[in-house]
Write a protein that holds these residues in place. Structure first.
Motif, mmCIF file in Angstrom:
data_model
loop_
_atom_site.group_PDB
_atom_site.id
_atom_site.type_symbol
_atom_site.label_atom_id
_atom_site.label_comp_id
_atom_site.label_asym_id
_atom_site.label_seq_id
_atom_site.Cartn_x
_atom_site.Cartn_y
_atom_site.Cartn_z
ATOM 1 N N ILE A 99 -3.367 6.864 -13.783
ATOM 2 C CA ILE A 99 -2.727 6.138 -12.677
ATOM 3 C C ILE A 99 -3.263 6.624 -11.331
ATOM 4 O O ILE A 99 -3.407 5.835 -10.390
ATOM 5 C CB ILE A 99 -1.182 6.278 -12.748
ATOM 6 N N THR A 100 -3.615 7.903 -11.254
ATOM 7 C CA THR A 100 -4.198 8.425 -10.012
ATOM 8 C C THR A 100 -5.565 7.790 -9.763
ATOM 9 O O THR A 100 -5.902 7.428 -8.626
ATOM 10 C CB THR A 100 -4.337 9.953 -10.078
ATOM 11 N N ALA A 101 -6.356 7.630 -10.829
ATOM 12 C CA ALA A 101 -7.672 7.010 -10.692
ATOM 13 C C ALA A 101 -7.545 5.560 -10.237
ATOM 14 O O ALA A 101 -8.344 5.077 -9.410
ATOM 15 C CB ALA A 101 -8.420 7.080 -12.016
ATOM 16 N N LEU A 102 -6.553 4.837 -10.753
ATOM 17 C CA LEU A 102 -6.338 3.452 -10.341
ATOM 18 C C LEU A 102 -6.034 3.362 -8.852
ATOM 19 O O LEU A 102 -6.634 2.558 -8.125
ATOM 20 C CB LEU A 102 -5.197 2.835 -11.144
ATOM 21 N N VAL A 103 -5.095 4.179 -8.392
ATOM 22 C CA VAL A 103 -4.720 4.134 -6.975
ATOM 23 C C VAL A 103 -5.879 4.604 -6.095
ATOM 24 O O VAL A 103 -6.119 4.049 -5.019
ATOM 25 C CB VAL A 103 -3.454 4.982 -6.727
ATOM 26 N N ALA A 104 -6.627 5.607 -6.556
ATOM 27 C CA ALA A 104 -7.800 6.068 -5.796
ATOM 28 C C ALA A 104 -8.842 4.962 -5.687
ATOM 29 O O ALA A 104 -9.468 4.784 -4.633
ATOM 30 C CB ALA A 104 -8.402 7.299 -6.469
ATOM 31 N N ALA A 105 -9.013 4.189 -6.770
ATOM 32 C CA ALA A 105 -9.966 3.076 -6.729
ATOM 33 C C ALA A 105 -9.509 2.003 -5.740
ATOM 34 O O ALA A 105 -10.324 1.450 -4.990
ATOM 35 C CB ALA A 105 -10.119 2.478 -8.126
ATOM 36 N N LEU A 106 -8.212 1.718 -5.727
ATOM 37 C CA LEU A 106 -7.676 0.754 -4.764
ATOM 38 C C LEU A 106 -7.891 1.247 -3.337
ATOM 39 O O LEU A 106 -8.251 0.467 -2.444
ATOM 40 C CB LEU A 106 -6.191 0.529 -5.023
ATOM 41 N N ALA A 107 -7.667 2.542 -3.109
ATOM 42 C CA ALA A 107 -7.862 3.115 -1.776
ATOM 43 C C ALA A 107 -9.325 3.041 -1.350
ATOM 44 O O ALA A 107 -9.638 2.725 -0.193
ATOM 45 C CB ALA A 107 -7.375 4.561 -1.757
ATOM 46 N N ILE B 247 0.845 -1.203 0.000
ATOM 47 C CA ILE B 247 0.000 0.000 0.000
ATOM 48 C C ILE B 247 0.875 1.245 0.000
ATOM 49 O O ILE B 247 0.714 2.146 -0.843
ATOM 50 C CB ILE B 247 -0.935 0.006 1.223
ATOM 51 N N ALA B 248 1.815 1.298 0.946
ATOM 52 C CA ALA B 248 2.733 2.446 0.996
ATOM 53 C C ALA B 248 3.612 2.485 -0.248
ATOM 54 O O ALA B 248 3.929 3.564 -0.771
ATOM 55 C CB ALA B 248 3.599 2.363 2.247
ATOM 56 N N TYR B 249 3.998 1.327 -0.750
ATOM 57 C CA TYR B 249 4.810 1.233 -1.975
ATOM 58 C C TYR B 249 4.063 1.851 -3.153
ATOM 59 O O TYR B 249 4.624 2.631 -3.931
ATOM 60 C CB TYR B 249 5.091 -0.247 -2.227
ATOM 61 N N GLY B 250 2.783 1.518 -3.271
ATOM 62 C CA GLY B 250 1.983 2.080 -4.353
ATOM 63 C C GLY B 250 1.797 3.577 -4.228
ATOM 64 O O GLY B 250 1.853 4.313 -5.229
ATOM 65 N N LEU B 251 1.589 4.053 -3.005
ATOM 66 C CA LEU B 251 1.413 5.491 -2.796
ATOM 67 C C LEU B 251 2.684 6.267 -3.114
ATOM 68 O O LEU B 251 2.633 7.353 -3.700
ATOM 69 C CB LEU B 251 0.972 5.760 -1.354
ATOM 70 N N GLY C 163 -3.845 -8.069 -1.870
ATOM 71 C CA GLY C 163 -2.913 -8.336 -2.953
ATOM 72 C C GLY C 163 -3.104 -7.436 -4.157
ATOM 73 O O GLY C 163 -2.194 -7.296 -4.983
ATOM 74 N N PHE C 164 -4.275 -6.802 -4.274
ATOM 75 C CA PHE C 164 -4.527 -5.930 -5.416
ATOM 76 C C PHE C 164 -3.612 -4.712 -5.438
ATOM 77 O O PHE C 164 -3.449 -4.072 -6.483
ATOM 78 C CB PHE C 164 -5.997 -5.475 -5.429
ATOM 79 N N TRP C 165 -3.025 -4.381 -4.290
ATOM 80 C CA TRP C 165 -2.101 -3.248 -4.267
ATOM 81 C C TRP C 165 -0.825 -3.545 -5.053
ATOM 82 O O TRP C 165 -0.012 -2.634 -5.291
ATOM 83 C CB TRP C 165 -1.778 -2.847 -2.832
ATOM 84 N N ALA C 166 -0.666 -4.796 -5.485
ATOM 85 C CA ALA C 166 0.472 -5.127 -6.341
ATOM 86 C C ALA C 166 0.391 -4.407 -7.676
ATOM 87 O O ALA C 166 1.397 -4.263 -8.382
ATOM 88 C CB ALA C 166 0.534 -6.640 -6.572
ATOM 89 N N TYR C 167 -0.808 -3.940 -8.056
ATOM 90 C CA TYR C 167 -0.953 -3.220 -9.314
ATOM 91 C C TYR C 167 -0.394 -1.794 -9.241
ATOM 92 O O TYR C 167 0.033 -1.238 -10.260
ATOM 93 C CB TYR C 167 -2.431 -3.106 -9.711
ATOM 94 N N ALA C 168 -0.413 -1.196 -8.056
ATOM 95 C CA ALA C 168 -0.196 0.246 -7.944
ATOM 96 C C ALA C 168 1.207 0.691 -8.366
ATOM 97 O O ALA C 168 1.361 1.524 -9.275
ATOM 98 C CB ALA C 168 -0.498 0.713 -6.523
ATOM 99 N N PHE C 169 2.243 0.190 -7.710
ATOM 100 C CA PHE C 169 3.580 0.693 -8.005
ATOM 101 C C PHE C 169 4.044 0.346 -9.419
ATOM 102 O O PHE C 169 4.583 1.225 -10.117
ATOM 103 C CB PHE C 169 4.608 0.187 -6.989
ATOM 104 N N PRO C 170 3.882 -0.899 -9.890
ATOM 105 C CA PRO C 170 4.349 -1.199 -11.247
ATOM 106 C C PRO C 170 3.715 -0.305 -12.310
ATOM 107 O O PRO C 170 4.410 0.193 -13.207
ATOM 108 C CB PRO C 170 3.948 -2.667 -11.442
ATOM 109 N N TYR C 171 2.397 -0.104 -12.214
ATOM 110 C CA TYR C 171 1.742 0.730 -13.210
ATOM 111 C C TYR C 171 2.156 2.192 -13.063
ATOM 112 O O TYR C 171 2.258 2.924 -14.051
ATOM 113 C CB TYR C 171 0.230 0.596 -13.102
ATOM 114 N N ALA C 172 2.432 2.623 -11.826
ATOM 115 C CA ALA C 172 2.926 3.987 -11.615
ATOM 116 C C ALA C 172 4.319 4.145 -12.223
ATOM 117 O O ALA C 172 4.643 5.195 -12.793
ATOM 118 C CB ALA C 172 2.962 4.312 -10.124
#
Length: 322
Positions: free
Chosen positions: A297-305, A19-23, A259-268
């Motif tokens: 990418i902001t919308a993706l992370v916001a959706a995860l949050a 989570i922190a990694y994605g942010l 585990g869905f937070w695995a999407y955040a950092f790579p796509y960022a």
């Protein structure tokens, strides 16, 4: 099981640091956009503060819980599934230190140096453990690139920004060679063995990160030089992004979890690398294209949050512990 309530215990596992990694990944994307003149830097600073708060909260909870778990730190570090995610603790620390350098260069350099040392030592220990203890090919997953590949390449970027070019090149070698070795093993497992279990399938997104990080690291140590190497890394990043498009059908059938937070950092990371090429190629409407990337990418992370907040409210987010 909880002896009093006869209900499964929930707690903090290493993958939650994703989570922190994605942010921090999103913060880095906004920060790079600010450097290129596409966006304000304030958003990046706010995201860094949020990521730091999440990271510290998870760190305190995790360290407190590990001492009470069977096997303690030894069991955590050698866990074939979750062990590699422990490296996210110092990796996020490096990313936060990079953000701090923009405001207090001395403090940022000092903290980055500490977290870089911890990252490299942990990467070395884990690599040695995989040799000494052996690996089960069926349990190998893309998260294994985190300790050495992500750690080495992010350390490259940080060292370059800190003004340590020699050290940056050392870290680049660590990350690049590890990427070539480890990803080949992971791809062999994915090609020739059965599919990953559903709870690990989101980690397939992690495979998009190494080429983008390698590209960003190369640009950092060459001060933005665009040559055959940069173009080559862009080409592999494009392939990695297209692979992710093919996997959307698989991802759609998964139930939301931590585990869905695995999407955040790579796509960022891919988005950040993409911003560089938009600035370099400067196509018609470059600023519009840049904002499309940033907002996507902001919308993706916001959706995860948002999904995380809803799952926490329903007590369905934190993993169950054995």
């Amino acid at each position: 099981m909880n002896a009093r309530t006869n209900e499964p215990r929930v707690g903090i596992t290493p993958n939650l640091f994703g989570i922190a990694y994605g942010l921090t990944g999103l913060a880095g994307c906004w920060g790079y956009a600010a450097v290129l003149g596409f966006a304000p830097a304030l958003v990046s600073d706010i995201l860094c503060i949020l990521a730091a708060a999440v990271w510290l909260t998870l760190l305190v909870g995790y360290v407190t819980q590990v001492s009470r778990r069977a096997g303690g730190w030894g069991a955590e570090l050698t866990d074939p599934v979750l062990g590699p995610f422990i490296s996210l603790i110092p990796i996020v620390g490096m990313l936060l230190s990079i953000g701090l350098m923009r405001h207090d260069r001395g403090a940022g350099q000092w903290l980055f140096g500490v977290f870089a040392i911890v990252t490299v030592v942990l990467a070395g220990w884990m690599t040695g453990q995989w040799i000494a203890g052996g690996l089960d090919m069926d349990k190998l997953h893309p998260g294994y690139v985190l300790p050495t590949v992500a750690g080495g390449l992010i350390a490259t970027i940080g060292a370059a920004l800190a003004g340590w070019p020699g050290l940056a090149r050392v870290f680049f070698g660590l990350g690049l060679v590890s990427w070539l070795v480890i990803e080949s093993m992971i791809l062999a497992r994915l090609y020739f063995r059965g599919p990953l279990p559903p709870q690990l399938q989101p980690t397939l997104a992690i495979l998009a990160a190494p080429p983008a990080l390698a590209g960003l690291a190369y640009l950092a140590i060459t001060h933005g030089k665009v040559d055959a190497v940069a173009f080559g890394l862009a080409g592999y990043t494009l392939l990695a992004a297209l692979v992710q498009l093919r996997l959307i059908g698989m991802y759609r059938h998964l139930r939301f979890s931590s585990g869905f937070w695995a999407y955040a950092f790579p796509y960022a990371a891919v988005a950040t690398f993409g911003l560089h090429w938009i600035a370099y190629g400067h196509p018609p409407g470059a600023r519009i294209w840049a904002w499309v990337v940033i907002l996507a990418i902001t919308a993706l992370v916001a959706a995860l949050a948002a999904e995380t907040t809803a799952a926490l409210a329903r007590h369905r987010f934190l993993p169950q512990l054995r």
